[in-house]
Design an enzyme around this catalytic site. Structure first.
Site, short mmCIF file in Angstrom:
data_model
loop_
_atom_site.label_atom_id
_atom_site.label_comp_id
_atom_site.label_asym_id
_atom_site.label_seq_id
_atom_site.Cartn_x
_atom_site.Cartn_y
_atom_site.Cartn_z
CG HIS A 1 -13.72 -18.48 23.61
ND1 HIS A 1 -13.87 -19.78 23.22
CD2 HIS A 1 -12.44 -18.15 23.25
CE1 HIS A 1 -12.75 -20.22 22.67
NE2 HIS A 1 -11.87 -19.24 22.68
CG HIS B 1 -7.88 -12.42 20.50
ND1 HIS B 1 -9.08 -12.33 21.18
CD2 HIS B 1 -7.25 -13.51 21.01
CE1 HIS B 1 -9.17 -13.33 22.04
NE2 HIS B 1 -8.08 -14.05 21.96
#
Length: 733
Positions: free
Chosen positions: A83, A32
């Site tokens: 998200h 990430h």
């Protein structure tokens, strides 16, 4: 943490990292944060930034947001983020904090957030996971709506795609656009030693381990990772926006960073490493909501926090501004010459790491294996429907085509009173200033089914459709962001999909002369249940920013509205390209067939020509042909304008296509224009590929071919089906 990584860290450090340092590596070396799988591939985007496309880039790739010059000293900060995992585990808070995070990315450039867009993907609403899909939709939409509405930033566009591949991994991507004057831009890079570091906002235990959580597959046990989902507070964010913009006006803020993934450890290290300095932190000065250990302070991902690097001597002035807005703020450290991050807690050193090691994780070389799923369709098995009216109505009710008003009516898309073209059209249009004709157009695009069948071609299609959407409002594309959502890259087939999609986006963006200035990569969107893998369709969602020279020339604004007698013109021919089409999927339950190819040279000309027609105010309506093809585009034109259309496709059908193929093929490059009869010849003279196909009038959509009505539907009936479908799916009708 991976054993090889740990050995490498110990070798470079000459010692074992302590538990706080280990947590920092685990987060900052996660996929990430570090883009370990994708960084080499992302270099393909470099070719989109050249001497011609670079002229309006003020801040490019590598900061919290890119900044593009619109005109004179007026600039736009743009950012796109995902998200996904948090929004599957906790849809309301996951989506809300996704909005909050992307808004702070734009705010960290000194920009006032003025618009949001939300590209969303959910599972099969009619499938076995239908009840959970509805629950996810409700939570995600409410999370986005509540947060965006409360901070006063309009959600003006986006998209919502449904496919069973998203049953166990819904996607929540968010775009934010901000407005900033060129001389007020702040970057996320602290470039000098001796600056004071001020942390705004309070720190709690929520969100710990969020970055590492987002970098692995979901499993049946993922529900237990709910603490990794942050909790948002929109009121605090609204105060933060106002306070930060006021602090920026002092001229004392030299760098700024949102506290997102990896929390304080991420923001402080990235800010300093990017500027070529180091930092010393005093963790006992961090304002806490509850007692926390140094480990928790460093990696907490509590929301509504910003890190500011300010001129020495200005600390009290800046903190007073935040106090006025009732926001906690304290000096928690300073920048130093040595390129290290040193964190102390009550005098004891708890972190001492070289920034080049912490911020430069070793990259992976993944194996790629071709997985092309595209294959020819069998027209013998695809029977010609008896009733094309019924087919069109069914498509208008299908999840990927029907009106998403149920979603966007929950958003305040008119706050800040800039929105000229509202949600529900091909692109949103915003006015920048009341007395200023120049505006912006915003669009997001991706057909994940195309990308599953042929990743390269699907990605090229996404760019072409975005440019086409902008052309319908007369906008010139000036910048692009990408949000690359894929499955587990450790599977060679998934890595190949990722590489092919990036190549497709890069090639198309280069051809259309659109610089790719930022984006986000979200991998491991794949769930394993009882040993079976459920990867998402490859979804390279993109956002393209367009410049509108005069918002009042956009079709439908002021006096240039569609009316009876207007002539209908279509650009480009229709081909037999049915692979991945909505018609094949919804009516025939197949995806087989050739995915539409983009003729880049031809389409570039078409979009430039349409843009000029619209800029001259000659179009009263312009509609993109994409999902559902020509028939759906005509139906939507009739529905959105509440007027009938009389269409004859006899002379247009040069390829002698079967009627269903002609109506529902999703061939790229087609825009339907409505123009005044008296402007018809002028418009045709400007278009090198154009066909007159009918007129505006009556209260029905009538489509003829060879003297026969193949579609004859009341606009009222189509409207009812189009608008009521989604509330029915959600169980509200």
């Amino acid at each position: 943490m991976d054993e090889n990584d740990l050995k490498y860290i110990e070798k470079v450090l000459g010692r074992k990292p302590n538990h706080v340092e280990l947590a920092m590596f685990e987060n900052l070396w996660s996929e990430h944060c570090a883009y370990r799988t994708s960084k080499k591939l992302l270099r393909m985007f470099a070719k989109t930034v050249n001497e011609k496309t670079n002229k309006n880039i003020v801040v490019g790739i590598g900061d919290d947001a890119a900044v593009i010059r619109l005109k004179d000293d007026i600039c736009l900060a743009i950012a796109m983020e995902s998200h996904n995992h948090p929004s599957y585990i906790d849809p309301y808070n996951g989506a809300a904090t996704g909005v909050g995070g992307i808004v702070r990315d734009v705010l960290s450039m000194g920009a006032k957030p003025i618009a949001l867009l939300d590209p969303l993907r959910f599972g099969d609403i009619f499938g076995k996971e239908g009840d959970k899909v509805r629950w996810l939709i409700e939570g995600v939409v409410k999370g986005i709506g509540d947060y965006g509405n409360r901070i006063g930033v309009p959600t003006v566009g986006g998209e919502c795609e449904f496919d069973s591949s998203f049953d166990y991994n819904n996607l929540v991507n968010v775009v934010c656009v901000g407005l900033v004057k060129e001389n007020e831009i702040i970057t996320g890079k602290a470039k000098e030693a001796g600056l004071s570091l001020i942390l705004v906002g309070s720190t709690g235990r929520d969100g710990i381990g969020g970055a590492s959580f987002a970098s692995k597959d979901l499993t049946e046990e993922s529900e237990e990772e709910r603490p990794s989902v942050q909790v948002g507070d929109a009121f605090s964010e609204k105060c933060l926006i106002d306070a930060v913009l006021e602090a920026v006006k002092t001229g004392k803020v030299k760098a700024m960073k949102d506290l997102g993934a990896a929390g304080l450890s991420g923001a402080s290290s990235e800010m300093c490493y990017g500027g070529g300095v180091g930092c010393e932190l005093y963790l006992e000065n961090v304002i806490l909501r509850e007692p926390l250990t140094p480990y928790e302070i460093m990696v907490s991902e509590s929301q509504e926090r910003m890190l500011l690097a300010v001129e020495p001597g200005s600390e009290d002035e800046i903190i007073e501004i935040f106090k006025k807005y009732e926001l906690p703020a304290s000096v928690i450290g300073k920048t130093i010459e040595e390129k290290r991050i040193i964190a102390k807690y009550k005098g004891e050193v708890v972190v001492d790491l070289p920034l080049d090691l912490l911020c430069e994780a070793p990259l992976y070389d993944r194996e790629a294996k071709e997985d092309l799923k595209e294959k020819e369709d069998d027209k013998e098995k695809i029977k010609m429907p008896d009733d094309l009216n019924a087919v069109l109505l069914k498509l208008l009710e299908s999840p990927n085509i029907c009106s998403k008003e149920w979603i966007y009516q929950q958003y305040d898309y008119e706050v800040q009173i800039r929105t000229v073209v509202k949600p529900g059209k091909d692109a949103a249009v915003l006015r920048i200033m009341e007395t200023y004709p120049v505006g912006i157009a915003l669009t997001t695009d991706c057909n994940s089914r195309y990308c599953k069948l042929n990743p390269y071609v699907g990605a090229v299609n996404a760019v072409a459709e975005a440019v086409r959407n902008l052309a319908t409002v007369g906008a010139e594309p000036i910048a692009m962001l990408d949000n690359l959502n894929f499955g587990n890259p450790e599977r060679p087939e998934r890595f190949w999909q990722l590489a092919e999609c990036i190549k497709g986006l890069a090639d198309a963006a280069e051809f259309f002369e659109i610089p790719v200035v930022g984006g986000n990569v979200s991998l491991y969107n794949e769930t394993v249940i009882e040993g079976k893998e459920f990867p998402i369709n490859p979804t390279p969602a993109i956002f393209v920013l367009g410049k509108v020279e005069d918002v009042e020339k956009v079709p439908g604004v002021l006096d240039n509205k569609i009316k009876e007698g207007d002539v209908l013109i279509i650009t480009n021919e229709t081909k037999d390209e049915m692979g991945g089409s909505e018609y094949y999927k919804v009516i025939h339950n197949t995806e087989d067939g050739k995915v539409p190819r983009v003729d880049l040279e031809k389409e570039k000309n078409i979009y430039e020509e349409v843009r000029e027609v619209v800029k001259e105010g000659l179009a009263t309506e312009a509609v993109d042909c994409s999902r559902g093809g020509l028939a759906v585009a005509l139906a939507k034109m009739a529905i959105l304008n509440n007027i009938g259309l009389e269409v004859d496709l006899t002379s247009y059908n040069k390829n002698n296509l079967r009627e269903d193929v002609l109506l529902f093929s999703e061939t790229s490059g087609r825009i339907i224009l409505a123009v005044r009869e008296e402007n018809k010849d002028k418009v045709l003279s400007k278009l090198t590929s154009a066909y007159i196909i009918g007129k505006v009038g009556g209260n029905k959509l009538k489509i003829k071919i060879n003297g026969k009505d193949i579609v004859n539907l009341d606009v009222k009936e189509m409207k009812k089906r189009y608008y009521e479908a989604f509330p029915k799916m959600m169980g509200e009708i």
